[in-house]
Each structure stands twice: as C-alpha cells, then as structure tokens.
Scaffold this motif. Sequence first.
Motif: not given
Lengths: 349, 349
Positions: B167-181, B207-212
Amino acid sequence: MAKDRVTVIDIARAAGVSKSTVSLVLQASPLVNETTRAKVNAVIRDLGYVYNRGAANLRQSNSKSKIIGIVVNDLTNSFFAELAVGVDMVVQSAGYVQFLANTAESVDRQREVISSMREHGISGLILSPARGTDANDLKPLVASGIPVVNVVRQVAGAKVSSLISDNHAGMRDAVRHLAGLGHHCIAFLGGFPDTAVFNERLQGYRDALSDMDLALHDELVVSSAPSRAGGVAAIERALLLRERPTAAVCFNDAVAFGVCDGLRAHRLDPGEDFAVIGFDDVIEAQTAVPALTTISVDPQGMGRRAAQLLLKQINAGRADAEAIVSSVRLVVRQSCGAAIDKRERLSLL
Amino acid sequence: MAKDRVTVIDIARAAGVSKSTVSLVLQASPLVNETTRAKVNAVIRDLGYVYNRGAANLRQSNSKSKIIGIVVNDLTNSFFAELAVGVDMVVQSAGYVQFLANTAESVDRQREVISSMREHGISGLILSPARGTDANDLKPLVASGIPVVNVVRQVAGAKVSSLISDNHAGMRDAVRHLAGLGHHCIAFLGGFPDTAVFNERLQGYRDALSDMDLALHDELVVSSAPSRAGGVAAIERALLLRERPTAAVCFNDAVAFGVCDGLRAHRLDPGEDFAVIGFDDVIEAQTAVPALTTISVDPQGMGRRAAQLLLKQINAGRADAEAIVSSVRLVVRQSCGAAIDKRERLSLL
DNA sequence: TGACAAATTTGGAACGTTCCAATTATTTTG
DNA sequence: CAAAATAATTGGAACGTTCCAAATTTGTCA
C-alpha cells in the motif's frame, strides 16, 4: 498445538455423565436436567470442544447437513455478487453455511462443482445455470431428492423451482417510457442471443414497439457480451447505423454503463444527447453520473427470496417445483433524459 | 425419488467384491487389478453412487475435508468478488470446494461463520478480516492447527500468514506520478481512517509529498466510506477547499469512480480538468471512460496466490506464518490526464 | 411405605467410509 | 515342483455422532 480432537466422549468423562447425555445437551433437548446441562456446557467451553457435523450428519442422514450450495455463472458480475450476498444473509441466519462456486459459464465446471457439492452432502442448491445447461445435467440431483432453485435463468424441461424476474414486462416498460419521451428510434443493445433471458427481454422490446406503433428494424438489435466492454462495442456499432438511434434499452446495467462510456468517447452526453436505460439496478446505478434509469430487479432481494424458497423446500421435506416470476419496476433517473419535445412532455403531465 | 443412498457396500455386493476393494478403487489405488477396477467402476456408474465425503472424512481425520473457507468483509465490493473468484479457481482445480461467507464488516457475524466452518471441518481459511478483528478472535482456530491466510488486511499479533499489497509504495508512486505531471495540490480522498490499509496508503501519500518537496495540508485528506458514494461525497468536500486541488489519489477504485461522477456533476471533466488515480485496478477500470489510472493490485491474482499459499500450508501439514507483501504497479490510463505544462511533458519524453 | 408415574440418564448399535493385518491367488525361481 | 515372492483381496475395527430401548432416579399419591 492441540493435536487430537476433543470428542463428546471426552466431555462425558470430564463431566461425569454419559456421551448420550452430552449429545442431548448439544441438541438443546428439554429432556436433560438444568443442573447437568449447565455442568456439561461448562466443560464444553473449558475443553474447547468443537462439534463435528460430519459425524453427526453421518448418523442422521435424513435431515441433512446444514450446507446449501450456490453456483453462479459469473461472480465478477456484481449482480451475482449481490445475489450471493442476499442468499448468504438468509442461510447464515438459518444456521446454514453456503458453498459458493463460480462456473464462469462453463458447463463442465458446473458439473464438477455440483457433483463435488453432492459428495459433501448439501441440503439444497441455488443455481444460476451456465449457458448451455441441459435438463439432464440436473437430473441426478433432483432424482436424489435434493431441492434445487434456479435463479435468473431457467433450464427448459428441468423439474425444479425457479425464480426469475419478469424480463418481458421490464423491457416493455422501459421501451414504453422512452417512446413516451418522444423517441422513435430505439436500439436494443447487448446480451448473448442464445439465452432465454435475452430472448424474453428482446420480445418485451418488440412487443412494446408494436404497441406504440413504432417500426421494428432488426439492425437496431445489437448483441454483445453482457459486460461493460460489450456495451462499449455495441454502442459503437449502433452509432454507425444509417438510421441512427436516439435512445437505447440495454441488456443489463453493465452494458448500459459501457454504452455511457462509449457515448462519452464520441463526445455525446448520456442522458442529454442520447437516452440510456439499463436492466438490474445494481448498486452503482444510483450513484453513477448520470444516475442510471433502469429496471429494478433487486438482486440481493432476489437472493434472499431464492434462499427462503429453498429453505422452505428443505424443511417441507419434499416440495414440488414452483416457478415464480418476480415483478420488476422501472426506476427513472437521469440517464434516459427528459422528453425530446418539451411541449409534448408538458402536455403529458 | 431414490430415497436410500447407495453405499460402498451396495457396490461391493453388486460387483461381487468386498467393500475394501471398492474403497481402493475409489482412491485410485494401484493395488487393485485392472479388470476388477473396471468392473467396479462400471457398477459405480450404473448404480449412481455418490461418494460420502463426510463418512470418509470421519475415518481419516488427519488429512481433512477438502473444504476451504473464505470469508470476506464486503462481497458487494467487486474487489472481493474478484478475489473470491481467484481463490475459487485454484481451490476448485485442487479438488477442494469453498465455503464463502460475507461478514459485512461485522465481527460477530465473522465469529459465527468461522465457528460454523470449523464445525464443518474446513482444512484452511482465507480471511479478509472485518474491521475491528482482534488477534484473539483467531486464537482458537490457529491453536487447532488449521492454516489461516489473511488477505488485504492484517490482524496485529495474530500468528497467521498474510498476503497484503504494498500500500505504501503504491500510493507513493501514484503521488509521484501526479507531481511529475506538474500538480502541486494533490488530495487524498476516501477510506476509513481507522484501518491499517488507510494509514499505510496515507503514509505513502505523505512520504511522496515530502520527497517531492510539496507542502502537506491536512485538509487535503478527506476520508469517507470506501465506496462510490463515498467518493462523490469526498470530492464534493474537496472542491470547497480554499486551495482547491487539481488532482487526487483515491483510497480505492470505487472511490475514484465516485470522484469522477462527482466531478462530472460539477461540469468538470475527469482527466482533463482534474486528475484522478485509483487503487486496486478492478476490472472496470480499463473499460471506464475515461479509463482509470490506478495502482494495479490484481485482486484475482491475489486470490489465486492466497489460495496457493494456503494449499501449500495444508499440504505441508504445518507451515509457519509468513507475511508476503505483494508488489504493485502504477497503470497509467486516461483519468490522470496529461502533464499540466505541455512543454514540461515534452521535455520529459 | 409401596406402587406407580414422571423425569433423567445410559449403554450399545447404527451411519459410510478407511485402514490395518491377514488371507488367498498368482507368479517367479532355483 | 515346492518354496518363496508378489499381487490382489478381504474381514473387522475404528472415526464421532445420534437414536433407541432400557435402566435408573426422583416424585406423587393413597
């Protein structure tokens, strides 16, 4: 790990009574003295006894196993998932447990699971037969006296009860409604033509058209898989027709959703530019946008009724086949749009 | 109607052999002579014998019943329906049959059905626990040595195997993708905050938000029922925020569909005006319009793997608990739209 | 208190299978 | 051809329960 089962004999020994007495308290018999009952029950709890229905069942081969089987042709279709939930509700509260199997429309699979269920001694079966099921497939089952209730689909010539929805009337009402809104060119989309359900619905469509003095063009009937993807395919084809339809009745809700998807892909707005009516009223129908106008079948209620019918037959020992066709009603929501000619609509009100 | 069962003894008599021999042919033992085997099998067919697993099971209490139980918390959710189909596939072809029960998130119901299943002698259990399930609820089961595989949700402290998705990695990837867009303001919509799954996904989002290096505003997290209707409600609330999001990751696909519905109700075009990503990749995700970008969990495959794991444990006699987290992947479709800044997107390609 | 009735309890004998040890039929071998 | 080996078959005795008929205990009444 606790290896060896605790049996009724262990209980008897520990409680200082005979196994017969323990058996009586297990069956909540009124014959046993309250104080011994309490004592035995206490021991049962303490030792973590678990009742062995297999053994019990072996002795009392008459009243059977407290297992009912339910086999459906497509569990991934939410109609059937909800049907199963309805069945589960009533059998669970009657102390039964359900074997659930999915045949994915394979008669072979179906034969296998039914025979496996028989070996396990099911007391009854609820069956939504796979396409192509023959009356002979059910012969041995009914011959052995196990009650069977067919749902959704009937099997011609099988002497079993059935519970199906009024496909003819439902589709007729849908078409009438569309005609009443001013549509003249109404398509019938989706479904496999080799099923009884398809033909009943199609007949309802035809009868309604002739009732309303609308012409009946065969190319307006576009069959497809009864799924969302099938709906997309069907509307694609329908939109290519010379006389392009302005509305469609769909084989089921899944098709209807697919049709809406397909319309949007063509920049058409379902409910505004094109009227869509489904069949089943699955749970998403009311929350979708646009909310789906559909024929309400209440799959969960249908499951409940099927289960009740089956339990009735089980308890009656031997009930004869009855065919119930359950009535159905049009639920008007957004996807069928408003009347084409507003004045006409006002005059109707 | 054929009243009295045909037993192994009837077969023996009719075939002129002993019941032991019949038993051997039933088990396809190599000990028996081919000609007698043929003779016995013929009689079995003729008399319409059906094997009594209950009786067999009573004798050979070790290897058990060829029944596996599967209990899920919400069968009306197509994720679980598909999971059940996956399980059914493998258990069916392993000669097992499945008890399927729905708990509708009720722990009481869950306790009842599990104990009922135990009485019927299931050889193993696949469980998607109801909310609030305690490790103690599973204690007696595992103590009796019956293998249990938890799916989807874990039960803290329970010594059982589990198969959950990342669950963690999945949601992280999703957010990263959106941020990438190019999205800066991304909401997290749907789900009940008191579940482990919710929190794992939420953490992935954070985590993804803070990564980005994106700000994290608590009001962008809008919980709701994990259903289509819940999704409608969640997006309604999200659209009222001062800082209005331009994209959302959703707790699951059902929520995501609801979000799309809600967007359309506001004349917003999902995929164009607002990016939506789901979680699960249920079957409708690819045929919906717009096709749903989502985290693919493959519920059917998950069901299959859970069943395989369970069967492995059953056959091994006693396998120790293993926790598998199954990886997950982002499937990009239309609902998340293209990059906000087209030039940026071109430079990425 | 003795006789009778009512309330409780209880040993087997099933139920339909599998398993074990033992028996019988068939081959092989020296 | 006898002995040994192998192949094939077979009677019970389980398994954990329920049911029946019979036995035991308790209660009632004259």
